[in-house]
Design an enzyme around this catalytic site. Structure first.
Site, PDB file in Angstrom:
ATOM      1  N   ILE A  70       0.599  -1.358   0.029  1.00 59.91           N
ATOM      2  CA  ILE A  70      -0.562   0.115  -0.340  1.00 59.91           C
ATOM      3  C   ILE A  70       0.963   1.519  -0.153  1.00 59.91           C
ATOM      4  O   ILE A  70       1.285   1.157   1.018  1.00 59.91           O
ATOM      5  CB  ILE A  70      -0.799   0.231   1.306  1.00 59.91           C
ATOM      6  CG1 ILE A  70      -2.067  -1.218   0.986  1.00 59.91           C
ATOM      7  CG2 ILE A  70      -1.724   1.244   1.047  1.00 59.91           C
ATOM      8  CD1 ILE A  70      -2.641  -1.058   0.297  1.00 59.91           C
ATOM      9  N   ASP A 107      -1.508  -9.718  -1.324  1.00 61.63           N
ATOM     10  CA  ASP A 107      -2.678 -10.563  -1.455  1.00 61.63           C
ATOM     11  C   ASP A 107      -3.043  -9.928  -2.694  1.00 61.63           C
ATOM     12  O   ASP A 107      -3.429 -11.167  -2.765  1.00 61.63           O
ATOM     13  CB  ASP A 107      -3.392  -8.816  -1.187  1.00 61.63           C
ATOM     14  CG  ASP A 107      -3.989  -8.406   0.428  1.00 61.63           C
ATOM     15  OD1 ASP A 107      -3.553  -9.565   0.453  1.00 61.63           O
ATOM     16  OD2 ASP A 107      -2.800  -7.586   0.929  1.00 61.63           O
ATOM     17  N   GLU A 131       2.209  -6.075   6.802  1.00 64.29           N
ATOM     18  CA  GLU A 131       1.457  -5.869   7.485  1.00 64.29           C
ATOM     19  C   GLU A 131       1.200  -5.976   9.487  1.00 64.29           C
ATOM     20  O   GLU A 131       1.052  -4.416   9.533  1.00 64.29           O
ATOM     21  CB  GLU A 131      -0.793  -6.063   7.648  1.00 64.29           C
ATOM     22  CG  GLU A 131      -1.373  -5.571   5.694  1.00 64.29           C
ATOM     23  CD  GLU A 131      -0.653  -7.011   4.965  1.00 64.29           C
ATOM     24  OE1 GLU A 131      -1.318  -6.879   3.613  1.00 64.29           O
ATOM     25  OE2 GLU A 131       0.003  -7.647   4.859  1.00 64.29           O
ATOM     26  N   ASP A 177      -5.914  -7.431   5.441  1.00 67.54           N
ATOM     27  CA  ASP A 177      -7.510  -6.754   5.093  1.00 67.54           C
ATOM     28  C   ASP A 177      -7.491  -7.050   3.770  1.00 67.54           C
ATOM     29  O   ASP A 177      -9.200  -6.903   3.637  1.00 67.54           O
ATOM     30  CB  ASP A 177      -7.937  -5.989   5.475  1.00 67.54           C
ATOM     31  CG  ASP A 177      -7.043  -4.168   5.367  1.00 67.54           C
ATOM     32  OD1 ASP A 177      -6.511  -4.841   4.288  1.00 67.54           O
ATOM     33  OD2 ASP A 177      -8.123  -3.569   5.713  1.00 67.54           O
TER      34      ASP A 177
END
Length: 275
Positions: A69, A128, A148, A156
């Site tokens: 991210i 992910d 994470e 998530d």
């Protein structure tokens, strides 16, 4: 075809059913932003509906597959949420997480097989995406991390749900709780990837060869195989057998079956119609 800012779609051979979907933020190590998530979802939908597409190769431009991210954009959004009323901030955050989840799940829900071609870093959100793909290959020196937990976050976007089914529950727990880095070679030992390659060039050439092999097969059979495999994860063996019987009752008696039998009888390569 839509003009994207954070991804690229390429078809290296105009006669090939293999399309390349590249994350294209090389100066930012292909970190994931809200814009990229949205473009990824739209691109996969477009490729899914394109009859010329038979297999999709997902890769990253530059030195890395995906470094996770984009923390700068995330931090800015988090500050805005903190200044909001608690209940409404929580509801908004849930919607944003669900939207990002949908973008990753779009890889899995795409009817066409998606192959992850991983080099450099595959961190956090990169894992992910990789776990949502149907097949995964990497360079030996690639670096993975379910990172994470090191950022005070519970992963998530799908890794905690998909990774156990790929590498086993115990191994997934260890990787997720420690957040440690592991190499492409260990990823192969764990079963996260099917094979490793010595260099990025060898990886790309090897994955294209695999993708072309899949693309040469009956589109109906390939789409059906992916659909049945995914559905069977949530069914008993008996239910899974019933599901595939129903699936084949609608698709087995096809022109592809006749072509496959004819090609075998005449010792030639089959030529299947577009889906």
């Amino acid at each position: 075809m839509e003009d994207y800012k954070s991804i690229k779609i390429e078809r290296q051979n105009p006669n090939s059913g293999v399309f390349h979907l590249r994350l294209h933020r090389p100066s930012h190590y292909n970190t994931l932003t809200t814009e990229l998530f949205g473009e990824l979802r739209r691109a996969l939908s477009s490729l899914d509906q394109n009859p010329d597409v038979r297999v999709i190769i997902l890769s990253g431009s530059g030195k890395h597959f995906c470094a996770g991210i984009d923390l700068k954009s995330t931090a800015s959004n988090f500050e805005n949420l903190l200044s909001s009323e608690r209940g409404r901030a929580g509801e908004r955050l849930r919607r944003e997480v669900k939207a990002m989840q949908d973008s990753i799940t779009a890889i899995e829900e795409c009817r066409k097989p998606v192959i992850a071609c991983i080099h450099g870093g595959c961190i956090g959100g990169g894992v992910d995406m990789a776990t949502a793909c149907d097949l995964r290959y990497c360079t030996a020196e690639a670096v993975f991390s379910v990172k994470e937990v090191n950022l005070a976050i519970t992963a998530d976007l799908g890794t905690l749900q998909r990774l156990p089914g790929i590498v086993g529950f115990g191994k997934a727990v260890e990787l997720a709780l420690t957040g440690r880095e592991f190499s492409g070679l260990e990823a192969k030992e764990l079963g996260l990837v099917s094979a490793t390659f010595a260099s990025k060039m060898e990886l790309e050439n090897g994955v294209i060869k695999i993708a072309e092999e899949i693309a040469s097969k009956s589109p109906l059979a390939v789409v059906g195989t992916k659909a049945v495999l995914l559905k069977s994860r949530d069914l008993t063996v008996e239910q899974g057998l019933d599901y595939v019987a129903t699936w084949n009752s609608g698709t087995l008696l096809s022109a592809d079956l006749k072509e496959a039998i004819s090609a075998r009888a005449h010792k030639r390569n089959p030529a299947f119609s577009k889906l």
